[in-house]
Motif scaffolding. Structure first.
Motif, PDB file in Angstrom:
ATOM      1  N   THR A   5       3.823  46.300  56.418  1.00 15.60           N
ATOM      2  CA  THR A   5       2.731  45.874  55.548  1.00 15.60           C
ATOM      3  C   THR A   5       2.355  44.453  55.942  1.00 15.60           C
ATOM      4  O   THR A   5       3.228  43.603  56.133  1.00 15.60           O
ATOM      5  N   VAL A   6       1.056  44.205  56.064  1.00 20.23           N
ATOM      6  CA  VAL A   6       0.556  42.926  56.571  1.00 20.23           C
ATOM      7  C   VAL A   6      -0.277  42.251  55.498  1.00 20.23           C
ATOM      8  O   VAL A   6      -1.066  42.902  54.796  1.00 20.23           O
ATOM      9  N   GLY A   7      -0.128  40.930  55.377  1.00 17.58           N
ATOM     10  CA  GLY A   7      -0.981  40.149  54.489  1.00 17.58           C
ATOM     11  C   GLY A   7      -1.836  39.205  55.317  1.00 17.58           C
ATOM     12  O   GLY A   7      -1.353  38.612  56.286  1.00 17.58           O
ATOM     13  N   THR A  27       1.069  49.853  57.614  1.00 18.73           N
ATOM     14  CA  THR A  27       0.986  50.727  56.442  1.00 18.73           C
ATOM     15  C   THR A  27      -0.203  50.332  55.575  1.00 18.73           C
ATOM     16  O   THR A  27      -0.934  51.185  55.063  1.00 18.73           O
ATOM     17  N   ALA A  28      -0.394  49.023  55.413  1.00 24.30           N
ATOM     18  CA  ALA A  28      -1.524  48.487  54.646  1.00 24.30           C
ATOM     19  C   ALA A  28      -1.730  47.042  55.059  1.00 24.30           C
ATOM     20  O   ALA A  28      -0.810  46.378  55.540  1.00 24.30           O
ATOM     21  N   VAL A  29      -2.965  46.570  54.875  1.00 26.17           N
ATOM     22  CA  VAL A  29      -3.275  45.154  55.095  1.00 26.17           C
ATOM     23  C   VAL A  29      -3.805  44.597  53.778  1.00 26.17           C
ATOM     24  O   VAL A  29      -4.839  45.044  53.276  1.00 26.17           O
ATOM     25  N   LEU A  49      -9.671  46.330  53.688  1.00 25.94           N
ATOM     26  CA  LEU A  49      -8.454  45.641  53.301  1.00 25.94           C
ATOM     27  C   LEU A  49      -8.131  45.916  51.838  1.00 25.94           C
ATOM     28  O   LEU A  49      -9.026  46.144  51.020  1.00 25.94           O
ATOM     29  N   THR A  50      -6.860  45.863  51.508  1.00 24.28           N
ATOM     30  CA  THR A  50      -6.409  46.199  50.157  1.00 24.28           C
ATOM     31  C   THR A  50      -6.267  44.931  49.319  1.00 24.28           C
ATOM     32  O   THR A  50      -5.492  44.038  49.683  1.00 24.28           O
ATOM     33  N   PRO A  51      -6.990  44.818  48.197  1.00 26.03           N
ATOM     34  CA  PRO A  51      -6.896  43.603  47.375  1.00 26.03           C
ATOM     35  C   PRO A  51      -5.649  43.595  46.510  1.00 26.03           C
ATOM     36  O   PRO A  51      -5.197  44.636  46.026  1.00 26.03           O
TER      37      PRO A  51
END
Length: 278
Positions: A5-7, A27-29, A49-51
């Protein structure tokens, strides 16, 4: 982890596009929407992108965090991350100098591992393929290479020393961006005297980049005693046209360091060594 998972901190025009490329193998950003503009929210949505509501949540869920923000804010952002004891890989990808990157690495060292990153090229959209240069611990740089594998962001590892990627980025930017400013000054000076098209015609006959010809530095050193006064004359001409002369005066001042090399035979190494002496 094959699918981390990336931020992303923060999704500007470069950051959002780079984050979208990271999504290829993540998996998600995630991005933190608190305090961000509607333009940032629109970009994040555009790139899928996922908030998340708070920075703490982003850091708690992320295995890898990528910092891409205006250079002035890089250390403040890192301090915010430190307060939450982030324990993953922190990619310091801002256009900041090596000393600042090393300070950030030391700041995060108790819990996180810093990878130095420098992006050369335009945001990875509409067929553009920038290169993300990396330096730092071997295992962590390999993870970032894997993260962008198969995406529009190319990666290249320069070594294990934090600061190398930033040094390459700023070395290239120093030439590339200053060159654009010099173009503006040269064309502005020529336009004042009605010869701007002629200037462009002269320049169009040569398309090579001076940056690809470092051996010419020694010849520049040998000619500095003549070129410096010439640039002072050019600076005076800029000033008379209402254009800023400071850049050319600075170049003339730099050339003055080679005055003792008048018409001499220097090697590239000798010329660079002499340039480094005050």
């Amino acid at each position: 982890m094959d699918q981390p998972t990336v931020g992303i901190l923060h999704p500007g025009s470069m950051g959002s596009a780079v984050a979208a490329c990271a999504a290829t193998n993540a998996t998600a950003v995630l991005w933190c929407e608190t305090g961000r503009s509607t333009a940032s929210a629109a970009r994040a949505a555009q790139f899928g992108l996922t908030p998340v509501a708070e920075l703490a949540e982003l850091l708690d869920r992320s295995d890898i965090v990528i910092s891409l923000c205006p250079p002035a804010f890089a250390e403040d952002l890192a301090r915010d991350v430190v307060t939450h004891r982030f324990a993953g890989v922190y990619v310091e990808a801002n256009a900041i100098n090596p000393t600042r990157v090393q300070r950030i690495a030391a700041l995060l060292a108790p819990t996180a591992t810093v990878v130095d990153g420098g992006i050369v090229g335009s945001p990875p959209v509409r067929g553009k393929t920038p290169t993300l240069y990396l330096s730092g611990p071997v295992g962590e740089t390999e993870r970032i290479e894997a993260l962008f594998a198969g995406s529009a962001v190319r990666t290249a590892v320069l070594g294990t020393k934090v600061g190398q990627a930033s040094a390459l980025k700023l070395s290239y930017a120093a030439f590339q961006k200053t060159s654009r400013v010099l173009v503006a000054l040269a064309v502005g000076m020529a336009r004042e005297h009605g010869v701007d098209q002629e200037l462009i015609d002269v320049a169009s006959r040569r398309t090579d980049s001076y940056l690809a010809e470092p051996e010419y530095v020694a010849k520049t050193a040998a000619r500095a005693w003549r070129w410096g006064p010439e640039l002072e004359e050019a600076a005076d001409t800029l000033a008379a046209a209402g254009l800023p002369p400071e850049m050319l005066r600075a170049a003339a001042s730099t050339l003055a360091r080679w005055n003792d090399a008048k018409d001499g035979e220097l090697s590239l190494a000798d010329a660079l060594d002499q340039l480094a002496q005050p």
